[in-house]
Design a protein around this motif. Structure first.
Motif, mmCIF file in Angstrom:
data_model
loop_
_atom_site.group_PDB
_atom_site.id
_atom_site.type_symbol
_atom_site.label_atom_id
_atom_site.label_comp_id
_atom_site.label_asym_id
_atom_site.label_seq_id
_atom_site.Cartn_x
_atom_site.Cartn_y
_atom_site.Cartn_z
ATOM 1 N N THR A 232 -4.465 -0.803 -4.819
ATOM 2 C CA THR A 232 -5.102 -0.647 -3.536
ATOM 3 C C THR A 232 -5.554 -2.074 -3.407
ATOM 4 O O THR A 232 -5.929 -2.949 -4.536
ATOM 5 N N ALA B 164 0.791 -1.279 -0.148
ATOM 6 C CA ALA B 164 0.078 -0.080 -0.106
ATOM 7 C C ALA B 164 0.800 1.504 0.059
ATOM 8 O O ALA B 164 0.584 2.430 -0.595
ATOM 9 N N THR C 210 2.005 3.256 -3.725
ATOM 10 C CA THR C 210 1.275 4.169 -4.528
ATOM 11 C C THR C 210 1.378 5.756 -3.936
ATOM 12 O O THR C 210 1.574 6.770 -4.864
ATOM 13 N N VAL D 140 -12.657 -0.078 -0.075
ATOM 14 C CA VAL D 140 -11.830 0.128 -1.253
ATOM 15 C C VAL D 140 -12.157 1.594 -1.975
ATOM 16 O O VAL D 140 -11.425 2.130 -2.360
ATOM 17 N N LEU E 198 -6.342 8.219 -1.666
ATOM 18 C CA LEU E 198 -5.136 8.291 -2.748
ATOM 19 C C LEU E 198 -5.232 9.560 -3.571
ATOM 20 O O LEU E 198 -4.565 10.201 -3.640
ATOM 21 N N SER F 31 -10.553 3.984 0.299
ATOM 22 C CA SER F 31 -9.025 4.059 -0.097
ATOM 23 C C SER F 31 -8.559 4.704 -1.462
ATOM 24 O O SER F 31 -7.770 5.421 -1.412
#
Length: 297
Positions: free
Chosen positions: A95, A72, A75, A102, A109, A105
């Protein structure tokens, strides 16, 4: 159906777009796939500064950096590099698609420095023992979340996993699936079938795109010729067409078999029969449109 990013306008490319390369720092984390004497040339750090002179000499003005490990932390690091580097116009990150959160997440990002450069998600499906990993309910749910976030999904699969990739693309038609390295055809091992049948079936779906990348390392590293690669390039050119095909160097992995200049020259030779507009699509336009790139160069 929308298969393009819509969160920002795509600027016209000013040169070649390299839609697939990697960077890593072994002092930050190991790349555990780099093992054995044949892979030894890759057991060193590769940074954007190493790529920049080779890209400039080749006329490459924008690039897409792609994840290498299912960690993780990688990224955010790639996004930070993109935020500070004029060459990197997009990031293909990772991810956990199977995680219930998700969507959160992905949003997190996008909020990071460089988060606007996140263009796609990828998982090392080629390493999954289950040939139908992409069809697991939790994975399909994650793929739908990737689509909802306005991102594409890069497929790194082996040829025997292409049928599941096609089924996943059919199940999530709102998501653009980008096939990395032509689905890794067994060039060194022999003829193009059954790979060619499977890749044509994938290409029949309108939400699929293919990268003209990774061919030299699927061929014999020491003796490959452009003619060895031609049946595979011809297949994807016919199946996807130039508007759904994009050039990628796969640097620095390509260095196992060829230099950056040699990889680009091979791609130029393999597409020599295209007209100017079709060639511009393969070497820039398809990547810009598919990934919603905004090249800085």
């Amino acid at each position: 159906m929308t298969t393009e990013r819509t969160d920002r306008s795509a600027a016209p490319p000013t040169g070649i777009v390299d839609a697939h390369h990697h960077v890593w720092d072994l002092a930050v984390r190991d790349q555990d796939w780099i093992t054995g004497p044949r892979m030894a040339p890759l057991r060193r750090n590769f940074a954007p500064a190493d790529l920049r002179p080779e890209a400039a000499a080749a006329g490459v003005t924008a690039s897409v950096v792609v994840q290498t490990v299912t960690v993780a932390e990688e990224t955010p690091e790639l996004l930070a590099l993109a935020a500070d580097d004029e060459l990197i116009a997009g990031v293909v990150g990772w991810t956990d698609l199977t995680a219930p959160d998700v969507a959160d997440s992905l949003a997190a990002l996008r909020d990071l420095p460089g988060g606007e450069r996140l263009v796609s998600i990828r998982h090392q499906v080629q390493g999954e023992a289950d040939p139908e990993w992409l069809l697991r309910p939790e994975v399909l749910r994650g793929l739908a979340a990737v689509a909802a976030a306005g991102l594409a999904y890069d497929l790194v699969v082996l040829d025997h996993q292409l049928p599941a990739a096609r089924a996943a693309a059919a199940a999530v038609p709102q998501l653009t699936f980008v096939l990395d390295h032509l689905g890794k055809p067994p060039i060194a091992a022999g003829g193009p079938r059954p790979w060619s049948d499977a890749v044509r079936a994938l290409a029949a779906l309108p939400n699929t795109v293919c990268k003209l990348s990774g061919l030299v390392t699927e061929a014999d590293w020491e003796t490959w010729t452009v003619d060895d690669l031609r049946p595979y390039a011809d297949t994807v050119l016919d199946a996807f067409g130039p508007d759904r095909l994009m050039f990628g160097s796969d640097w620095p992995v390509c260095r196992l078999a060829a230099s950056y200049t040699e990889v680009l020259a091979a791609a130029r030779e393999l597409t020599r029969g295209l007209g100017p507009a079709e060639s511009a699509a393969v070497f820039a336009g398809t990547a810009v449109r598919t990934y919603g790139l905004d090249p800085k160069g």
